[in-house]
Design a protein around this motif. Sequence first.
Motif, PDB file in Angstrom:
ATOM      1  N   VAL A  13       0.846  -1.200   0.000  1.00  0.00           N
ATOM      2  CA  VAL A  13       0.000   0.000   0.000  1.00  0.00           C
ATOM      3  C   VAL A  13       0.880   1.249   0.000  1.00  0.00           C
ATOM      4  O   VAL A  13       0.635   2.199  -0.738  1.00  0.00           O
ATOM      5  CB  VAL A  13      -0.962  -0.006   1.214  1.00  0.00           C
ATOM      6  N   ALA A  14       1.927   1.222   0.813  1.00  0.00           N
ATOM      7  CA  ALA A  14       2.846   2.365   0.875  1.00  0.00           C
ATOM      8  C   ALA A  14       3.550   2.566  -0.461  1.00  0.00           C
ATOM      9  O   ALA A  14       3.710   3.702  -0.920  1.00  0.00           O
ATOM     10  CB  ALA A  14       3.867   2.147   1.984  1.00  0.00           C
ATOM     11  N   MET A  15       3.953   1.479  -1.106  1.00  0.00           N
ATOM     12  CA  MET A  15       4.625   1.595  -2.407  1.00  0.00           C
ATOM     13  C   MET A  15       3.690   2.188  -3.457  1.00  0.00           C
ATOM     14  O   MET A  15       4.099   3.024  -4.256  1.00  0.00           O
ATOM     15  CB  MET A  15       5.128   0.231  -2.868  1.00  0.00           C
ATOM     16  N   LYS A  16       2.463   1.733  -3.446  1.00  0.00           N
ATOM     17  CA  LYS A  16       1.489   2.252  -4.406  1.00  0.00           C
ATOM     18  C   LYS A  16       1.295   3.755  -4.208  1.00  0.00           C
ATOM     19  O   LYS A  16       1.302   4.528  -5.173  1.00  0.00           O
ATOM     20  CB  LYS A  16       0.158   1.524  -4.260  1.00  0.00           C
ATOM     21  N   MET A  17       1.169   4.176  -2.974  1.00  0.00           N
ATOM     22  CA  MET A  17       0.981   5.594  -2.671  1.00  0.00           C
ATOM     23  C   MET A  17       2.220   6.394  -3.092  1.00  0.00           C
ATOM     24  O   MET A  17       2.091   7.472  -3.684  1.00  0.00           O
ATOM     25  CB  MET A  17       0.705   5.790  -1.187  1.00  0.00           C
ATOM     26  N   ASP A  18       3.386   5.870  -2.806  1.00  0.00           N
ATOM     27  CA  ASP A  18       4.624   6.559  -3.169  1.00  0.00           C
ATOM     28  C   ASP A  18       4.733   6.696  -4.691  1.00  0.00           C
ATOM     29  O   ASP A  18       5.106   7.761  -5.190  1.00  0.00           O
ATOM     30  CB  ASP A  18       5.833   5.802  -2.610  1.00  0.00           C
ATOM     31  N   ARG A  19       4.400   5.635  -5.420  1.00  0.00           N
ATOM     32  CA  ARG A  19       4.433   5.713  -6.888  1.00  0.00           C
ATOM     33  C   ARG A  19       3.495   6.793  -7.396  1.00  0.00           C
ATOM     34  O   ARG A  19       3.826   7.546  -8.310  1.00  0.00           O
ATOM     35  CB  ARG A  19       4.042   4.367  -7.512  1.00  0.00           C
ATOM     36  N   LEU A  24       5.457   7.815 -10.629  1.00  0.00           N
ATOM     37  CA  LEU A  24       6.337   6.771 -11.174  1.00  0.00           C
ATOM     38  C   LEU A  24       5.509   5.680 -11.835  1.00  0.00           C
ATOM     39  O   LEU A  24       4.484   5.259 -11.296  1.00  0.00           O
ATOM     40  CB  LEU A  24       7.183   6.152 -10.058  1.00  0.00           C
ATOM     41  N   LYS A  25       5.962   5.227 -12.966  1.00  0.00           N
ATOM     42  CA  LYS A  25       5.298   4.120 -13.644  1.00  0.00           C
ATOM     43  C   LYS A  25       5.716   2.805 -12.999  1.00  0.00           C
ATOM     44  O   LYS A  25       6.875   2.631 -12.620  1.00  0.00           O
ATOM     45  CB  LYS A  25       5.675   4.112 -15.120  1.00  0.00           C
ATOM     46  N   LEU A  26       4.788   1.880 -12.890  1.00  0.00           N
ATOM     47  CA  LEU A  26       5.058   0.581 -12.302  1.00  0.00           C
ATOM     48  C   LEU A  26       6.242  -0.093 -12.977  1.00  0.00           C
ATOM     49  O   LEU A  26       7.092  -0.683 -12.308  1.00  0.00           O
ATOM     50  CB  LEU A  26       3.811  -0.304 -12.404  1.00  0.00           C
ATOM     51  N   GLU A  27       6.348   0.034 -14.287  1.00  0.00           N
ATOM     52  CA  GLU A  27       7.426  -0.632 -15.028  1.00  0.00           C
ATOM     53  C   GLU A  27       8.806  -0.053 -14.715  1.00  0.00           C
ATOM     54  O   GLU A  27       9.824  -0.619 -15.103  1.00  0.00           O
ATOM     55  CB  GLU A  27       7.174  -0.635 -16.532  1.00  0.00           C
ATOM     56  N   ASN A  28       8.861   1.055 -13.993  1.00  0.00           N
ATOM     57  CA  ASN A  28      10.142   1.649 -13.606  1.00  0.00           C
ATOM     58  C   ASN A  28      10.505   1.370 -12.144  1.00  0.00           C
ATOM     59  O   ASN A  28      11.435   1.974 -11.617  1.00  0.00           O
ATOM     60  CB  ASN A  28      10.116   3.165 -13.830  1.00  0.00           C
ATOM     61  N   CYS A  29       9.775   0.460 -11.508  1.00  0.00           N
ATOM     62  CA  CYS A  29       9.989   0.193 -10.089  1.00  0.00           C
ATOM     63  C   CYS A  29      10.331  -1.269  -9.833  1.00  0.00           C
ATOM     64  O   CYS A  29       9.834  -2.163 -10.511  1.00  0.00           O
ATOM     65  CB  CYS A  29       8.723   0.541  -9.300  1.00  0.00           C
ATOM     66  N   ILE A  30      11.188  -1.484  -8.826  1.00  0.00           N
ATOM     67  CA  ILE A  30      11.509  -2.827  -8.365  1.00  0.00           C
ATOM     68  C   ILE A  30      11.306  -2.889  -6.862  1.00  0.00           C
ATOM     69  O   ILE A  30      11.212  -1.852  -6.196  1.00  0.00           O
ATOM     70  CB  ILE A  30      12.957  -3.236  -8.702  1.00  0.00           C
ATOM     71  N   ARG A  43       3.069  -6.913  -6.296  1.00  0.00           N
ATOM     72  CA  ARG A  43       1.947  -6.411  -7.107  1.00  0.00           C
ATOM     73  C   ARG A  43       2.092  -4.936  -7.455  1.00  0.00           C
ATOM     74  O   ARG A  43       1.361  -4.411  -8.298  1.00  0.00           O
ATOM     75  CB  ARG A  43       0.620  -6.699  -6.410  1.00  0.00           C
ATOM     76  N   GLU A  44       3.037  -4.245  -6.821  1.00  0.00           N
ATOM     77  CA  GLU A  44       3.201  -2.808  -7.035  1.00  0.00           C
ATOM     78  C   GLU A  44       4.489  -2.435  -7.753  1.00  0.00           C
ATOM     79  O   GLU A  44       4.824  -1.257  -7.828  1.00  0.00           O
ATOM     80  CB  GLU A  44       3.127  -2.077  -5.692  1.00  0.00           C
ATOM     81  N   VAL A  45       5.209  -3.437  -8.271  1.00  0.00           N
ATOM     82  CA  VAL A  45       6.470  -3.178  -8.960  1.00  0.00           C
ATOM     83  C   VAL A  45       6.569  -4.030 -10.224  1.00  0.00           C
ATOM     84  O   VAL A  45       5.838  -5.013 -10.377  1.00  0.00           O
ATOM     85  CB  VAL A  45       7.690  -3.475  -8.048  1.00  0.00           C
ATOM     86  N   LYS A  67       1.585 -17.038  -7.282  1.00  0.00           N
ATOM     87  CA  LYS A  67       0.521 -16.088  -7.606  1.00  0.00           C
ATOM     88  C   LYS A  67       1.026 -14.899  -8.415  1.00  0.00           C
ATOM     89  O   LYS A  67       0.245 -14.085  -8.886  1.00  0.00           O
ATOM     90  CB  LYS A  67      -0.150 -15.591  -6.330  1.00  0.00           C
ATOM     91  N   TYR A  68       2.345 -14.788  -8.559  1.00  0.00           N
ATOM     92  CA  TYR A  68       2.962 -13.660  -9.248  1.00  0.00           C
ATOM     93  C   TYR A  68       3.811 -14.152 -10.415  1.00  0.00           C
ATOM     94  O   TYR A  68       4.359 -15.241 -10.369  1.00  0.00           O
ATOM     95  CB  TYR A  68       3.863 -12.870  -8.288  1.00  0.00           C
ATOM     96  N   ASN A  69       3.944 -13.328 -11.431  1.00  0.00           N
ATOM     97  CA  ASN A  69       4.798 -13.688 -12.569  1.00  0.00           C
ATOM     98  C   ASN A  69       6.025 -12.783 -12.656  1.00  0.00           C
ATOM     99  O   ASN A  69       6.732 -12.792 -13.650  1.00  0.00           O
ATOM    100  CB  ASN A  69       4.019 -13.644 -13.885  1.00  0.00           C
ATOM    101  N   ASN A  70       6.286 -12.032 -11.600  1.00  0.00           N
ATOM    102  CA  ASN A  70       7.394 -11.075 -11.619  1.00  0.00           C
ATOM    103  C   ASN A  70       8.337 -11.233 -10.428  1.00  0.00           C
ATOM    104  O   ASN A  70       9.046 -10.310 -10.073  1.00  0.00           O
ATOM    105  CB  ASN A  70       6.859  -9.647 -11.665  1.00  0.00           C
ATOM    106  N   VAL A  71       8.355 -12.423  -9.827  1.00  0.00           N
ATOM    107  CA  VAL A  71       9.181 -12.654  -8.644  1.00  0.00           C
ATOM    108  C   VAL A  71      10.399 -13.478  -9.029  1.00  0.00           C
ATOM    109  O   VAL A  71      10.284 -14.513  -9.675  1.00  0.00           O
ATOM    110  CB  VAL A  71       8.390 -13.369  -7.529  1.00  0.00           C
TER     111      VAL A  71
END
Length: 91
Positions: A13-19, A24-30, A43-45, A67-71
């Motif tokens: 939740v904090a990451m989403k708010m910070d973005r 910031l675009k999600l695709e630019n975050c890790i 889910r936020e990066v 449950k994720y495809n980006n881990v």
Amino acid sequence: IYNLVPKGVDKAVAMKMDRQIRSLKLENCIGLGDSIEDLKMAREVHSFFLMKDAIERDSGIMEEISKYNNVYITSREMNRGWAEVIKYLAH
């Protein structure tokens, strides 16, 4: 030591708010983490890197990872896993 936080608040939740605040675009975050709780940040990066020791500590984490495809799981533990990610990203 413990943390008191309002219900429904977590790192994701904090990451989403910070973005949103920083536009910031999600695709630019890790994200990087070492626990099943940290995994929620995936889910936020664009890419989330989970330290190897998280799997060794929590046998149930593999089900959550599915449950994720980006881990991505580091081959090293703790700070060495973090350094592994930074070295990978620098190339």
